[in-house]
Design a protein around this motif. Structure first.
Motif, short mmCIF file in Angstrom:
data_model
loop_
_atom_site.label_atom_id
_atom_site.label_comp_id
_atom_site.label_asym_id
_atom_site.label_seq_id
_atom_site.Cartn_x
_atom_site.Cartn_y
_atom_site.Cartn_z
N MET A 1 6.95 27.07 85.38
CA MET A 1 8.22 26.41 85.56
C MET A 1 9.09 26.55 84.31
SD MET A 1 7.57 23.01 87.80
CE MET A 1 6.08 22.46 87.00
N ARG A 2 8.47 26.49 83.16
CA ARG A 2 9.28 26.63 81.95
C ARG A 2 9.77 28.06 81.81
NH1 ARG A 2 6.76 23.82 76.93
NH2 ARG A 2 8.92 23.44 76.43
N ALA A 3 8.92 29.03 82.17
CA ALA A 3 9.34 30.42 82.06
C ALA A 3 10.49 30.73 83.02
CB ALA A 3 8.17 31.35 82.33
N ASN A 4 10.44 30.12 84.20
CA ASN A 4 11.50 30.34 85.20
C ASN A 4 12.69 29.41 85.01
OD1 ASN A 4 9.99 32.32 86.45
ND2 ASN A 4 9.01 30.87 87.82
N LYS A 5 12.57 28.51 84.06
CA LYS A 5 13.62 27.54 83.74
C LYS A 5 14.04 26.70 84.96
CE LYS A 5 15.65 30.10 79.94
NZ LYS A 5 14.88 30.74 79.20
N ASN A 6 13.05 26.30 85.75
CA ASN A 6 13.35 25.47 86.91
C ASN A 6 12.61 24.13 86.86
OD1 ASN A 6 10.80 26.37 87.50
ND2 ASN A 6 11.33 27.31 89.45
N PHE A 7 12.21 23.70 85.68
CA PHE A 7 11.51 22.43 85.54
C PHE A 7 12.34 21.27 86.09
CE2 PHE A 7 10.48 18.58 83.02
CZ PHE A 7 9.19 18.39 83.50
N ASP A 8 13.65 21.27 85.82
CA ASP A 8 14.50 20.18 86.29
C ASP A 8 14.52 20.10 87.81
OD1 ASP A 8 15.11 19.24 83.79
OD2 ASP A 8 16.99 20.35 83.63
N THR A 9 14.33 21.20 88.48
CA THR A 9 14.31 21.20 89.95
C THR A 9 13.11 20.43 90.48
OG1 THR A 9 15.35 23.38 89.95
CG2 THR A 9 14.26 22.70 91.98
N TYR A 10 11.97 20.53 89.82
CA TYR A 10 10.73 19.93 90.30
C TYR A 10 10.29 18.70 89.52
CZ TYR A 10 10.51 24.36 92.70
OH TYR A 10 10.81 25.43 93.49
N LYS A 11 11.04 18.32 88.51
CA LYS A 11 10.64 17.23 87.63
C LYS A 11 10.37 15.93 88.40
CE LYS A 11 13.70 15.77 84.67
NZ LYS A 11 14.54 15.56 83.48
N GLY A 12 11.25 15.56 89.33
CA GLY A 12 11.07 14.33 90.10
C GLY A 12 9.78 14.33 90.88
N ALA A 13 9.48 15.44 91.54
CA ALA A 13 8.25 15.54 92.33
C ALA A 13 7.01 15.46 91.44
CB ALA A 13 8.24 16.85 93.11
N ILE A 14 7.08 16.03 90.26
CA ILE A 14 5.95 15.98 89.34
C ILE A 14 5.68 14.54 88.90
CG2 ILE A 14 5.15 16.65 87.03
CD1 ILE A 14 6.67 19.33 87.53
N GLU A 16 6.57 11.78 90.44
CA GLU A 16 6.10 11.00 91.59
C GLU A 16 4.63 11.26 91.86
OE1 GLU A 16 8.77 12.07 94.74
OE2 GLU A 16 10.47 11.12 93.73
N ASN A 17 4.18 12.49 91.75
CA ASN A 17 2.78 12.81 91.97
C ASN A 17 1.87 12.20 90.91
OD1 ASN A 17 2.07 14.73 94.31
ND2 ASN A 17 4.08 15.40 93.59
N VAL A 18 2.30 12.24 89.67
CA VAL A 18 1.50 11.65 88.59
C VAL A 18 1.38 10.14 88.81
CG1 VAL A 18 1.45 11.16 86.12
CG2 VAL A 18 1.96 13.47 86.92
N VAL A 19 2.49 9.48 89.12
CA VAL A 19 2.47 8.04 89.36
C VAL A 19 1.62 7.73 90.60
CG1 VAL A 19 3.87 6.05 90.05
CG2 VAL A 19 4.59 7.49 88.14
N GLY A 20 1.77 8.51 91.66
CA GLY A 20 0.96 8.30 92.86
C GLY A 20 -0.52 8.40 92.56
N GLU A 21 -0.90 9.33 91.74
CA GLU A 21 -2.30 9.48 91.35
C GLU A 21 -2.78 8.28 90.55
OE1 GLU A 21 -5.95 11.40 91.47
OE2 GLU A 21 -4.12 11.79 92.58
N GLU A 42 15.91 5.62 100.47
CA GLU A 42 14.64 6.35 100.41
C GLU A 42 13.83 5.70 99.30
OE1 GLU A 42 14.73 10.74 100.40
OE2 GLU A 42 13.50 10.56 98.60
N MET A 43 12.55 5.48 99.55
CA MET A 43 11.72 4.83 98.54
C MET A 43 10.43 5.61 98.35
SD MET A 43 11.64 2.53 96.29
CE MET A 43 13.32 2.19 96.74
N ASP A 44 10.06 5.81 97.08
CA ASP A 44 8.89 6.62 96.74
C ASP A 44 7.59 5.99 97.21
OD1 ASP A 44 10.58 8.46 95.47
OD2 ASP A 44 10.53 7.29 93.62
N PHE A 45 7.39 4.71 96.91
CA PHE A 45 6.15 4.03 97.26
C PHE A 45 6.44 2.59 97.66
CE2 PHE A 45 4.97 7.05 93.85
CZ PHE A 45 4.10 7.85 94.56
N PHE A 46 5.53 2.05 98.45
CA PHE A 46 5.52 0.62 98.74
C PHE A 46 4.11 0.11 98.48
CE2 PHE A 46 9.23 1.65 101.24
CZ PHE A 46 10.04 0.54 101.07
N VAL A 47 4.03 -1.04 97.85
CA VAL A 47 2.76 -1.74 97.68
C VAL A 47 2.99 -3.17 98.15
CG1 VAL A 47 1.97 -0.26 95.78
CG2 VAL A 47 3.28 -2.32 95.26
N ARG A 48 1.92 -3.94 98.27
CA ARG A 48 2.03 -5.32 98.73
C ARG A 48 1.33 -6.25 97.78
NH1 ARG A 48 3.81 -7.69 102.75
NH2 ARG A 48 4.55 -6.69 104.60
#
Length: 120
Positions: A1-14, A16-21, A42-48
């Protein structure tokens, strides 16, 4: 991602996945995502907790949280009394939602349990 300079495109998903884990490993067996046909909701997660449904927003940058604000204020969602925003932030409370830095996501379940006990 850094070599292709598209980290900002996927940063949110990364993030969210780390927090989900972290949430899964801290004991949340089921994580829920919500997307309304209205794109502003739109909401990333819900907990109770025993009292309410808690939306959890993960922000890769310091942008506004329109969805979180809408879920809290709209009468259509009476189970939502407050929310949580995880991001590059300090710990805080603005009267509607708590903010925490990402690295504290693994303590969320403990925080909600202790918060509920303190308010009873």
């Amino acid at each position: 991602m850094r070599a292709n300079k598209n980290f900002d495109t996927y940063k949110g998903a990364i993030y969210e996945n780390v927090v989900g884990e972290m949430l899964r490993k801290s004991g949340y067996e089921q994580l829920y995502f919500y997307k309304h046909e209205n794109p502003a909701l739109e909401m990333d997660f819900f907990v109770r907790d025993a009292d309410s449904l808690i939306p959890v927003e993960v922000k890769a940058n310091d942008s506004a949280t329109a969805s979180l604000n809408n879920l809290i204020k709209w009468d259509s969602y009476p189970d939502v009394k407050y929310g949580i925003k995880l991001g590059y932030k300090n710990i805080g409370w603005n009267g509607q939602f708590y903010t925490f830095p990402y690295f504290l996501a693994f303590l969320l379940k403990r925080f909600l349990k202790e918060r509920l006990q303190a308010h009873q």
